[in-house]
Design an enzyme around this catalytic site. Structure first.
Site, PDB file in Angstrom:
ATOM      1  N   ASN A 176     -63.085  26.264 -17.292  1.00 47.70           N
ATOM      2  CA  ASN A 176     -63.391  24.870 -16.942  1.00 47.70           C
ATOM      3  C   ASN A 176     -63.944  24.779 -15.527  1.00 47.70           C
ATOM      4  OD1 ASN A 176     -62.442  23.990 -19.398  1.00 47.70           O
ATOM      5  ND2 ASN A 176     -61.335  22.263 -18.514  1.00 47.70           N
ATOM      6  N   SER A 216     -64.418  16.281 -23.913  1.00 46.66           N
ATOM      7  CA  SER A 216     -63.521  16.285 -22.765  1.00 46.66           C
ATOM      8  C   SER A 216     -64.086  17.171 -21.667  1.00 46.66           C
ATOM      9  CB  SER A 216     -62.143  16.779 -23.188  1.00 46.66           C
ATOM     10  OG  SER A 216     -62.173  18.181 -23.312  1.00 46.66           O
ATOM     11  N   CYS A 217     -63.478  17.080 -20.516  1.00 46.14           N
ATOM     12  CA  CYS A 217     -63.866  17.861 -19.349  1.00 46.14           C
ATOM     13  C   CYS A 217     -63.906  19.343 -19.703  1.00 46.14           C
ATOM     14  CB  CYS A 217     -62.868  17.614 -18.229  1.00 46.14           C
ATOM     15  SG  CYS A 217     -63.021  18.715 -16.826  1.00 46.14           S
ATOM     16  N   PRO A 218     -64.853  20.150 -19.292  1.00 42.27           N
ATOM     17  CA  PRO A 218     -65.957  19.798 -18.391  1.00 42.27           C
ATOM     18  C   PRO A 218     -67.244  19.422 -19.117  1.00 42.27           C
ATOM     19  CG  PRO A 218     -65.904  22.159 -18.663  1.00 42.27           C
ATOM     20  CD  PRO A 218     -64.855  21.599 -19.577  1.00 42.27           C
ATOM     21  N   MET A 219     -67.182  19.163 -20.437  1.00 37.60           N
ATOM     22  CA  MET A 219     -68.420  18.997 -21.194  1.00 37.60           C
ATOM     23  C   MET A 219     -69.334  17.857 -20.733  1.00 37.60           C
ATOM     24  SD  MET A 219     -68.274  21.629 -22.772  1.00 37.60           S
ATOM     25  CE  MET A 219     -69.784  21.480 -23.706  1.00 37.60           C
TER      26      MET A 219
END
Lengths: 131, 192
Positions: A22, B16-19
């Site tokens: 992430n 959702s993060c990081p998309m």
């Protein structure tokens, strides 16, 4: 001025994989140069068999359902994005020797190197993160 | 308020993060400087993330609105020259020089947004928003050997436009500085 982010991943498990990837993909999306050094148990993150090797630790099973509900991308998806956006994935040669893994055990597009290879990148880093 | 036109819409609903950030980065590479990207997201984290992302990358977050549980982020792509001012188009003329030549009806391209053009432009100036310049080139082919004056508000977008035109073979392009922000000559308006 391009920022540089150096990440050291040394733990295994699905949770670590998400933390590492992430941050890496978000940094790359923000125009940073990113390198991840995978060492010890974290080598499982870039292993071809990551889907089976990466599990949630005991007592953390509730995350699995949560991940699905929140529509979090899969690890292999995140790895593809990372590679596509130029994130350097470096596997630790020393760990590979210790556990008997070769480059063929890992996904395409990774580099193999020692501590100096990573440090060469990390010396000029603006941000260093360890997982 | 006149709505700013959107050039591209990116649907990140359900991601959702990081998309949202990862997709936004990709989408912004597919539009031209000055164009506006609309990002639809349901991730509440995207509100802070898009802001930080824009801040870092130099693109302009025009604003965020919310409709139900969908956030709409509007991002204007920055001109790479806004970050690298060293590359300048070498041929410039002042507002006064252009004003003196005005009765000879020179070719003037106004590269501001249609809304800015509508609120006041030099009489006879043709509206070619910077973001649409490349796709309008065909219509402008007959001007390649003519003297062309390019104007915007501050001389910045017109500088970028001059560089594009020169690269595409226009031989006599001049940037008008500072441009409309300092224009004291006649103005024409489009009113409804």
């Amino acid at each position: 001025m391009t920022k540089r982010v150096a990440i050291i991943a040394s733990n295994g498990g699905l949770e670590t994989a998400y933390k590492v990837l992430n941050i890496a993909t978000a940094a790359a999306a923000t125009d940073a140069e990113v390198a991840i050094f995978f060492t010890f148990d974290a080598l499982s993150i870039i292993h071809k068999d990551a889907a089976n090797l990466l599990t949630m630790g005991a007592g953390k099973e509730h995350y699995v359902e949560g991940f699905k509900k929140a529509n979090v991308p899969s690890i292999s998806e995140l790895l593809d994005i990372a590679k596509e956006s130029g994130v350097k994935l470096i596997a630790c040669q020393m760990t590979m020797d210790v556990v008997g893994l070769t480059k063929e055990h890992f996904i395409d597009g990774i580099e193999v190197g020692g501590a100096a290879t990573f440090l060469d990148f990390a010396y000029d880093a603006d941000v260093t993160v360890t997982f | 308020m006149v709505a700013q036109s959107v050039d591209k819409t990116l649907d990140c609903k359900g991601l959702s993060c990081p998309m949202p950030i990862v997709r936004t980065k990709k989408a912004i590479e597919e539009i031209q400087p000055g164009q506006v990207l609309e990002v639809l997201a349901t991730d509440p984290g995207s509100v802070a993330d898009v802001k930080s992302w824009a801040n870092r990358t130099g693109h302009q977050l025009i604003g965020t609105t919310q409709e139900g549980d969908v956030f709409k982020h509007y991002i204007r792509k920055a001109d790479p020259n806004e970050q690298k001012p060293e590359a300048k188009h070498p041929h410039v003329v002042s507002n006064e020089e252009l004003l003196q030549k005005l009765e000879k009806e020179p070719v003037i391209l106004d590269v501001r947004e249609p809304m800015e053009y509508a609120f006041g432009h030099i009489p006879g100036a043709k509206s070619v928003p910077l973001g649409q310049l490349e796709e309008t080139l065909r219509e402008l082919q007959h001007l390649t050997n003519q003297e062309v004056y390019v104007v915007c508000r501050s001389g910045h977008r017109s500088d970028a436009a001059c560089q594009i035109l020169t690269r595409k073979g226009f031989s006599n392009v001049k940037n008008v500085v500072p441009g409309m922000s300092g224009w004291s000559g006649p103005l024409e308006k489009i009113t409804k």
